[in-house]
Enzyme design. Structure first.
Site, short mmCIF file in Angstrom:
data_model
loop_
_atom_site.label_atom_id
_atom_site.label_comp_id
_atom_site.label_asym_id
_atom_site.label_seq_id
_atom_site.Cartn_x
_atom_site.Cartn_y
_atom_site.Cartn_z
N ASN A 194 0.82 14.67 4.54
CA ASN A 194 -0.36 13.68 4.52
C ASN A 194 -1.13 13.48 5.16
O ASN A 194 -1.70 13.06 5.96
CB ASN A 194 -0.88 13.48 3.51
CG ASN A 194 -0.24 14.24 1.92
OD1 ASN A 194 -1.14 15.27 1.54
ND2 ASN A 194 0.23 13.24 0.96
N TYR B 41 -5.67 5.78 -6.23
CA TYR B 41 -4.38 4.94 -5.36
C TYR B 41 -5.01 3.58 -5.15
O TYR B 41 -4.78 2.29 -5.01
CB TYR B 41 -3.55 5.80 -4.35
CG TYR B 41 -3.49 4.68 -3.22
CD1 TYR B 41 -1.90 4.34 -3.35
CD2 TYR B 41 -3.95 4.43 -1.83
CE1 TYR B 41 -1.56 3.58 -2.77
CE2 TYR B 41 -3.16 3.65 -0.94
CZ TYR B 41 -2.00 3.55 -1.62
OH TYR B 41 -0.78 2.18 -0.60
N SER C 25 -3.30 -2.56 0.93
CA SER C 25 -3.48 -1.50 1.73
C SER C 25 -4.95 -1.88 1.91
O SER C 25 -6.13 -1.88 1.16
CB SER C 25 -3.65 -0.42 1.11
OG SER C 25 -3.62 1.11 1.60
N ALA C 26 -5.83 -1.49 2.99
CA ALA C 26 -6.85 -1.43 4.12
C ALA C 26 -7.19 -0.27 2.96
O ALA C 26 -8.83 -0.16 2.99
CB ALA C 26 -6.64 -0.54 5.23
N THR C 27 -6.71 0.34 2.38
CA THR C 27 -7.47 1.80 1.32
C THR C 27 -8.71 1.53 0.32
O THR C 27 -9.44 1.77 0.06
CB THR C 27 -6.18 2.18 0.06
OG1 THR C 27 -5.60 2.61 1.16
CG2 THR C 27 -6.72 3.90 0.00
N ILE D 24 8.34 0.91 4.68
CA ILE D 24 8.35 -0.66 5.38
C ILE D 24 9.20 -0.97 4.97
O ILE D 24 9.59 -1.86 5.70
CB ILE D 24 6.86 -0.66 4.88
CG1 ILE D 24 5.62 0.15 5.25
CG2 ILE D 24 6.52 -1.94 5.47
CD1 ILE D 24 4.11 0.35 4.71
N TYR E 48 -2.38 -4.03 4.31
CA TYR E 48 -1.92 -2.66 5.57
C TYR E 48 -2.89 -1.78 6.22
O TYR E 48 -3.57 -1.08 5.25
CB TYR E 48 -1.03 -1.58 4.97
CG TYR E 48 0.34 -2.09 4.61
CD1 TYR E 48 0.83 -3.79 4.68
CD2 TYR E 48 0.92 -2.11 3.40
CE1 TYR E 48 2.04 -4.36 3.63
CE2 TYR E 48 2.11 -2.39 3.34
CZ TYR E 48 2.32 -3.13 3.00
OH TYR E 48 3.37 -3.74 2.62
N LYS F 113 -4.32 -0.92 -6.20
CA LYS F 113 -4.22 -1.64 -5.03
C LYS F 113 -4.74 -2.78 -5.57
O LYS F 113 -4.85 -4.49 -5.54
CB LYS F 113 -4.51 -1.14 -3.66
CG LYS F 113 -3.11 -0.35 -3.30
CD LYS F 113 -1.82 -1.13 -3.31
CE LYS F 113 -0.46 -0.35 -3.02
NZ LYS F 113 0.78 -0.82 -2.87
N LEU G 288 -1.35 11.32 9.31
CA LEU G 288 -1.70 12.24 10.51
C LEU G 288 -0.08 11.92 11.20
O LEU G 288 0.58 12.96 12.06
CB LEU G 288 -2.48 11.78 11.54
CG LEU G 288 -2.40 11.99 13.24
CD1 LEU G 288 -2.96 12.89 12.93
CD2 LEU G 288 -3.45 11.34 13.89
N GLY H 147 12.72 2.44 0.78
CA GLY H 147 11.16 3.09 1.75
C GLY H 147 10.92 2.80 3.18
O GLY H 147 11.41 2.12 3.47
N ASP I 197 15.29 -0.35 -6.41
CA ASP I 197 14.80 1.50 -5.94
C ASP I 197 15.24 2.31 -6.54
O ASP I 197 16.32 2.14 -7.49
CB ASP I 197 15.10 1.48 -4.00
CG ASP I 197 14.29 1.57 -3.48
OD1 ASP I 197 13.86 2.91 -3.78
OD2 ASP I 197 13.60 1.45 -2.50
N1 UDP Z 1 -5.78 13.43 9.73
C1 UDP Z 1 -5.99 14.46 10.36
N2 UDP Z 1 -5.34 15.38 10.36
C2 UDP Z 1 -3.51 15.30 9.78
C3 UDP Z 1 -3.94 14.07 9.13
C4 UDP Z 1 -4.89 13.17 9.34
O1 UDP Z 1 -6.67 14.74 11.61
O2 UDP Z 1 -2.89 16.51 9.19
C5 UDP Z 1 -6.09 12.15 10.90
C6 UDP Z 1 -7.50 11.67 9.66
O3 UDP Z 1 -8.66 12.10 9.02
C7 UDP Z 1 -7.51 10.69 9.66
C8 UDP Z 1 -6.20 9.94 10.83
O4 UDP Z 1 -5.55 11.85 11.40
O5 UDP Z 1 -8.92 10.36 11.11
C9 UDP Z 1 -5.39 9.04 9.93
O6 UDP Z 1 -5.25 9.92 8.69
P1 UDP Z 1 -3.96 9.22 7.85
O7 UDP Z 1 -4.05 10.13 6.56
O8 UDP Z 1 -3.13 9.69 8.45
O9 UDP Z 1 -4.64 8.08 7.27
P2 UDP Z 1 -5.51 7.68 6.54
O10 UDP Z 1 -6.73 8.31 6.39
O11 UDP Z 1 -5.28 6.37 4.84
O12 UDP Z 1 -6.17 6.17 7.12
#
Ligand code: UDP
Length: 344
Positions: A204, A155, A131-133, A13, A183, A159, A206, A11, A32
């Site tokens: 999904n 998710y 994950s920081a999630t 990372i 992370y 974690k 950014l 993958g 994998d």
């Molecule tokens: N984001 C955005 N448009 C997109 C995808 C993400 O504006 O198409 C924003 C999102 O709202 C967040 C930042 O980009 O503020 C990072 O989002 P990502 O999904 O990459 O990571 P996570 O939300 O898990 O931190």
């Protein structure tokens, strides 16, 4: 030199970490099932490092696969596994909300089966992809490791559950050496442009989205929210170059193998926040392309700002990030341009 098993090593990372570990002289075995990755990533890791790795193709849910991974099968070199780096798992927040049991099965049950196999094989050293999630909606930023773990989706819960399982094992007195690495936002690519992130379908996240807009694969970026309490109203995140993250795994492993048995729970981030529009601008400069965007409503479940306090990792591992947002955009763009359709 150690013999290391990387679950999910093909993958995003995992492949970058495999490269760093091969270059450091370790032996690498990748387990994998390629459900969300490509064997091509491993070919390129071997080509970049000039070294070969061993592959066990299969899932954690398959007992024969685990048996082979821990030396029950025939290898070119063979030998016992000294430590595991456990990347294998599912990571899409939206999918986890629609299919929670899938996440409990693959992420939680898969980890349990792996830990049982490790215990049977007498291998009790593991670095886990957390994950920081799992901080959910953080009450303050920068986030420290002792802040509340309060996941807001399956998710994140998966974690947190695996972290709990690992902490419980460390309480048994059976000499487990464990690092749970939380992370922040892993992005960028190896500077060669040969390996990088290859999400399936519409991204999904950014960064892959921005780079697909820059390369002309998608018309525009939707910016989720422009009324956040940040310097320009868009969300702030702690983006970490995947090579910095890969080096963080190497440092964690070195620490675990060198020090007495322990449980390390560490944030891996840069400690710096960048807004969505900061990213758009930096990517435009790195690529020389324009990234059209539209401001839309906030995305449900998003937080205004999540930034790591990475000082504990610096103290315990002697590791900190060294690459900037500019480096991230330059390397991510090199990968995107050379591989407009990823590994396909
Ligand atoms: N984001 C955005 N448009 C997109 C995808 C993400 O504006 O198409 C924003 C999102 O709202 C967040 C930042 O980009 O503020 C990072 O989002 P990502 O999904 O990459 O990571 P996570 O939300 O898990 O931190």
């Amino acid at each position: 030199m150690a013999r290391l098993l990387l679950t999910g090593g093909a993958g995003f990372i995992g492949s970058h970490t495999a490269l760093v570990l091969l270059e450091a002289g370790h032996e690498v075995v990748v387990l994998d099932d390629f459900r969300n990755s490509s064997p091509k990533a491993l070919e390129r890791v071997q080509e970049l490092s000039g070294r070969s790795l061993d592959l066990v193709a299969g899932s954690l849910g398959d007992p024969a696969t685990l048996e082979r991974a821990f030396g029950g099968g025939l290898y070119s070199r063979g030998g016992a596994i000294d430590a595991v780096i456990h990347f294998a798992g599912l990571k899409a927040v939206g999918e986890s909300v629609r299919h929670p049991l899938l996440y409990w099965d693959v992420n939680v049950n898969g980890s349990r089966l792996l830990l049982e196999a490790m215990d049977r094989a007498g291998c009790r050293t593991i670095v886990f992809s957390s994950s920081a999630t799992l901080y959910g909606m953080p009450e303050r930023t920068p986030i420290v490791e002792t802040d509340a773990v309060r996941p807001i989706n399956p998710y994140g819960h998966s974690k947190a559950a695996v972290e709990r399982m690992l902490a419980d094992l460390c309480e048994t007195g059976a000499d487990w050496r464990v690092a749970s690495l939380r992370y922040f936002n892993p992005v960028g690519a190896h500077p060669s442009g040969r390996i990088g992130e290859d999400p399936e379908g519409i991204p999904n996240n950014l960064f892959p989205f921005v780079s697909q807009v820059a390369v002309g694969r998608r018309p525009e970026l939707q910016v989720f929210g422009s009324d956040w309490p940040t310097h320009d109203g868009t969300g702030m995140r702690d983006y970490i170059h995947v090579m910095d993250l890969a080096e963080g795994h190497r440092a964690a492993l070195d620490t675990l193998l060198r020090e007495p048995p322990q449980l390390l729970t560490l944030n891996l981030g840069s400690g710096r926040g960048h807004s969505v529009l900061d990213v758009v601008r930096a990517f435009e400069i790195a690529s020389g392309r324009s990234v059209p965007y539209r401001l839309v409503d906030r995305r449900p479940g998003d937080a205004a700002e999540t930034v790591a306090d990475p000082s504990l990792a610096a103290e315990r591992l002697g590791w900190r990030t060294s690459r900037s947002l500019e480096d991230i955009c330059r390397d991510g763009w090199a990968w995107q341009q050379a591989n407009p359709s990823g590994y396909r």
